[in-house]
Design a protein around this motif. Structure first.
Motif, PDB file in Angstrom:
ATOM      1  N   ASN A 286      10.813  11.755   8.280  1.00 28.61           N
ATOM      2  CA  ASN A 286       9.595  11.752   7.488  1.00 28.61           C
ATOM      3  C   ASN A 286       9.750  11.076   6.137  1.00 28.61           C
ATOM      4  O   ASN A 286       8.775  10.856   5.445  1.00 28.61           O
ATOM      5  CB  ASN A 286       9.111  13.184   7.253  1.00 28.61           C
ATOM      6  N   THR A 287      10.976  10.768   5.726  1.00 26.32           N
ATOM      7  CA  THR A 287      11.199  10.218   4.389  1.00 26.32           C
ATOM      8  C   THR A 287      10.470   8.899   4.207  1.00 26.32           C
ATOM      9  O   THR A 287       9.745   8.702   3.234  1.00 26.32           O
ATOM     10  CB  THR A 287      12.708  10.016   4.134  1.00 26.32           C
ATOM     11  N   VAL A 288      10.657   7.977   5.141  1.00 26.48           N
ATOM     12  CA  VAL A 288      10.019   6.666   5.024  1.00 26.48           C
ATOM     13  C   VAL A 288       8.514   6.803   5.080  1.00 26.48           C
ATOM     14  O   VAL A 288       7.770   6.198   4.305  1.00 26.48           O
ATOM     15  CB  VAL A 288      10.515   5.722   6.149  1.00 26.48           C
ATOM     16  N   GLU A 289       8.056   7.672   6.003  1.00 24.28           N
ATOM     17  CA  GLU A 289       6.617   7.863   6.151  1.00 24.28           C
ATOM     18  C   GLU A 289       6.009   8.430   4.879  1.00 24.28           C
ATOM     19  O   GLU A 289       4.942   8.014   4.433  1.00 24.28           O
ATOM     20  CB  GLU A 289       6.346   8.798   7.332  1.00 24.28           C
ATOM     21  N   THR A 290       6.699   9.395   4.248  1.00 26.64           N
ATOM     22  CA  THR A 290       6.201   9.999   3.021  1.00 26.64           C
ATOM     23  C   THR A 290       6.163   8.977   1.889  1.00 26.64           C
ATOM     24  O   THR A 290       5.196   8.877   1.142  1.00 26.64           O
ATOM     25  CB  THR A 290       7.089  11.185   2.599  1.00 26.64           C
ATOM     26  N   ASN A 291       7.231   8.174   1.766  1.00 30.78           N
ATOM     27  CA  ASN A 291       7.268   7.135   0.738  1.00 30.78           C
ATOM     28  C   ASN A 291       6.142   6.137   0.940  1.00 30.78           C
ATOM     29  O   ASN A 291       5.508   5.683  -0.017  1.00 30.78           O
ATOM     30  CB  ASN A 291       8.616   6.414   0.753  1.00 30.78           C
ATOM     31  N   ASP A 292       5.901   5.774   2.205  1.00 31.25           N
ATOM     32  CA  ASP A 292       4.813   4.847   2.504  1.00 31.25           C
ATOM     33  C   ASP A 292       3.470   5.453   2.138  1.00 31.25           C
ATOM     34  O   ASP A 292       2.565   4.761   1.660  1.00 31.25           O
ATOM     35  CB  ASP A 292       4.818   4.479   3.994  1.00 31.25           C
ATOM     36  N   SER A 293       3.338   6.768   2.347  1.00 28.48           N
ATOM     37  CA  SER A 293       2.097   7.454   2.007  1.00 28.48           C
ATOM     38  C   SER A 293       1.857   7.426   0.507  1.00 28.48           C
ATOM     39  O   SER A 293       0.744   7.202   0.045  1.00 28.48           O
ATOM     40  CB  SER A 293       2.135   8.900   2.500  1.00 28.48           C
ATOM     41  N   ILE A 294       2.940   7.651  -0.250  1.00 30.99           N
ATOM     42  CA  ILE A 294       2.832   7.599  -1.714  1.00 30.99           C
ATOM     43  C   ILE A 294       2.418   6.203  -2.158  1.00 30.99           C
ATOM     44  O   ILE A 294       1.510   6.036  -2.973  1.00 30.99           O
ATOM     45  CB  ILE A 294       4.166   7.981  -2.381  1.00 30.99           C
ATOM     46  N   LYS A 295       3.083   5.212  -1.571  1.00 31.63           N
ATOM     47  CA  LYS A 295       2.780   3.829  -1.929  1.00 31.63           C
ATOM     48  C   LYS A 295       1.340   3.483  -1.590  1.00 31.63           C
ATOM     49  O   LYS A 295       0.619   2.874  -2.383  1.00 31.63           O
ATOM     50  CB  LYS A 295       3.745   2.887  -1.201  1.00 31.63           C
ATOM     51  N   SER A 296       0.892   3.878  -0.410  1.00 26.88           N
ATOM     52  CA  SER A 296      -0.471   3.590   0.013  1.00 26.88           C
ATOM     53  C   SER A 296      -1.478   4.287  -0.887  1.00 26.88           C
ATOM     54  O   SER A 296      -2.508   3.725  -1.253  1.00 26.88           O
ATOM     55  CB  SER A 296      -0.684   4.037   1.459  1.00 26.88           C
ATOM     56  N   PHE A 297      -1.152   5.540  -1.263  1.00 26.83           N
ATOM     57  CA  PHE A 297      -2.034   6.296  -2.132  1.00 26.83           C
ATOM     58  C   PHE A 297      -2.147   5.618  -3.497  1.00 26.83           C
ATOM     59  O   PHE A 297      -3.245   5.431  -4.032  1.00 26.83           O
ATOM     60  CB  PHE A 297      -1.489   7.715  -2.283  1.00 26.83           C
ATOM     61  N   GLU A 298      -1.024   5.251  -4.076  1.00 29.81           N
ATOM     62  CA  GLU A 298      -1.027   4.586  -5.383  1.00 29.81           C
ATOM     63  C   GLU A 298      -1.763   3.253  -5.316  1.00 29.81           C
ATOM     64  O   GLU A 298      -2.560   2.924  -6.191  1.00 29.81           O
ATOM     65  CB  GLU A 298       0.406   4.368  -5.878  1.00 29.81           C
ATOM     66  N   GLN A 299      -1.490   2.475  -4.253  1.00 30.67           N
ATOM     67  CA  GLN A 299      -2.134   1.169  -4.103  1.00 30.67           C
ATOM     68  C   GLN A 299      -3.642   1.329  -3.992  1.00 30.67           C
ATOM     69  O   GLN A 299      -4.412   0.559  -4.585  1.00 30.67           O
ATOM     70  CB  GLN A 299      -1.591   0.449  -2.859  1.00 30.67           C
ATOM     71  N   ALA A 300      -4.079   2.324  -3.229  1.00 33.18           N
ATOM     72  CA  ALA A 300      -5.513   2.561  -3.070  1.00 33.18           C
ATOM     73  C   ALA A 300      -6.162   2.910  -4.404  1.00 33.18           C
ATOM     74  O   ALA A 300      -7.267   2.443  -4.713  1.00 33.18           O
ATOM     75  CB  ALA A 300      -5.753   3.676  -2.058  1.00 33.18           C
ATOM     76  N   GLN A 301      -5.462   3.727  -5.207  1.00 33.75           N
ATOM     77  CA  GLN A 301      -5.987   4.114  -6.508  1.00 33.75           C
ATOM     78  C   GLN A 301      -6.045   2.910  -7.456  1.00 33.75           C
ATOM     79  O   GLN A 301      -7.011   2.742  -8.207  1.00 33.75           O
ATOM     80  CB  GLN A 301      -5.117   5.222  -7.121  1.00 33.75           C
TER      81      GLN A 301
END
Length: 267
Positions: free
Chosen positions: A26-41
């Motif tokens: 889940n580490t990569v998936e979680t990091n990607d989620s953070i990145k996607s969230f920040e990028q969306a914001q």
């Protein structure tokens, strides 16, 4: 951005805890989620800002240069004898390779077409070149423009349509090319072209640079194709006129910068 990052980290920690602190898979998936969230914001914040800039653009007067053939500027019989040799050759449409180049050239050619009409020059080749570029671009947003109005008259209606069609970034490229071409033309014959300006229009012309540069700078954060356009316009931030007299002096001083910006945008 600092507050945003803290919030994103806290959000990620909550997700991690909810998942029972699993470390595998889940580490990569979680990091990607953070990145996607920040990028969306980030993109949402930029979108909100450029929406505001487009609204400000819509409140400004159109520059007289683009309305030249509608009687805003009148030439004497003697002046009509000397045709301008500084307009873009319509054949340049054949050399526009990228979509961005086609948008910018379409906008600049429409400004030059108005000037050609003012000097009673043939405009058939301009019409053909503009039609070719419009067909190549194939942007349904152009339907939002009033009949017979050029794309180079960047309006809020056009912005909204391009936004809906996912072409918002090209709106600012159109605006940049149109403005630079108008400033370039104004410098070629200040006595005639700037005679149609009042102090408000003079101030509007340089305020446009502020708005366009701001939008380009922000959009370049996630669109690398826009950065060269922002870089081309950046030297024009020396233009900050509030009167016609100031605009005349500043345009003369910035002549080489305007030429360089024009060459960068419409090769």
């Amino acid at each position: 951005m600092k507050k945003l990052s803290i919030f994103a980290v806290a959000f990620a920690a909550m997700v991690f805890a909810a998942c029972g602190g699993k470390k595998s898979g889940n580490t990569v998936e979680t990091n990607d989620s953070i990145k996607s969230f920040e990028q969306a914001q980030i993109e949402a914040a930029i979108k909100m800002h450029v929406d505001s800039l487009a609204s400000e653009m819509g409140k400004l007067k159109q520059l007289p240069v683009i309305q030249a053939s509608n009687g805003t500027i009148k030439l004497t019989k003697e002046e009509l004898q000397v045709k301008p040799d500084y307009l873009i050759n319509p054949a340049a449409a054949e050399n526009a390779a990228t979509l961005a180049e086609k948008y910018r050239l379409l906008s600049a050619l429409q400004v030059d077409k108005e000037t050609a009409k003012l000097y009673e020059m043939p405009i058939d080749e301009y019409d053909k070149a503009i039609a070719k570029l419009a067909a190549d671009i194939n942007d349904p947003s152009f339907k939002a423009i009033e009949e017979d109005a050029p794309v180079s008259e960047t309006t809020e209606a056009l912005y909204n349509a391009m936004n809906e069609n996912g072409r918002i970034n090209y709106f600012w490229q159109i605006a940049a090319a149109s403005l630079v071409e108008q400033l370039y033309l104004a410098n070629q014959n200040q006595d005639k072209f700037l005679a149609a300006f009042d102090d408000e229009t003079a101030a509007n012309s340089t305020f446009r640079i502020v708005l366009i540069l701001d939008a380009l700078d922000r959009l370049s954060e996630y669109d690398s194709d826009i950065k060269p356009v922002a870089d081309a316009l950046a030297p024009l931030d020396v233009l900050n006129a509030t009167t016609v007299a100031e605009l005349k002096a500043q345009l003369a001083e910035a002549k080489d910068k305007i030429i360089a910006a024009r060459q960068a945008l419409v090769k």
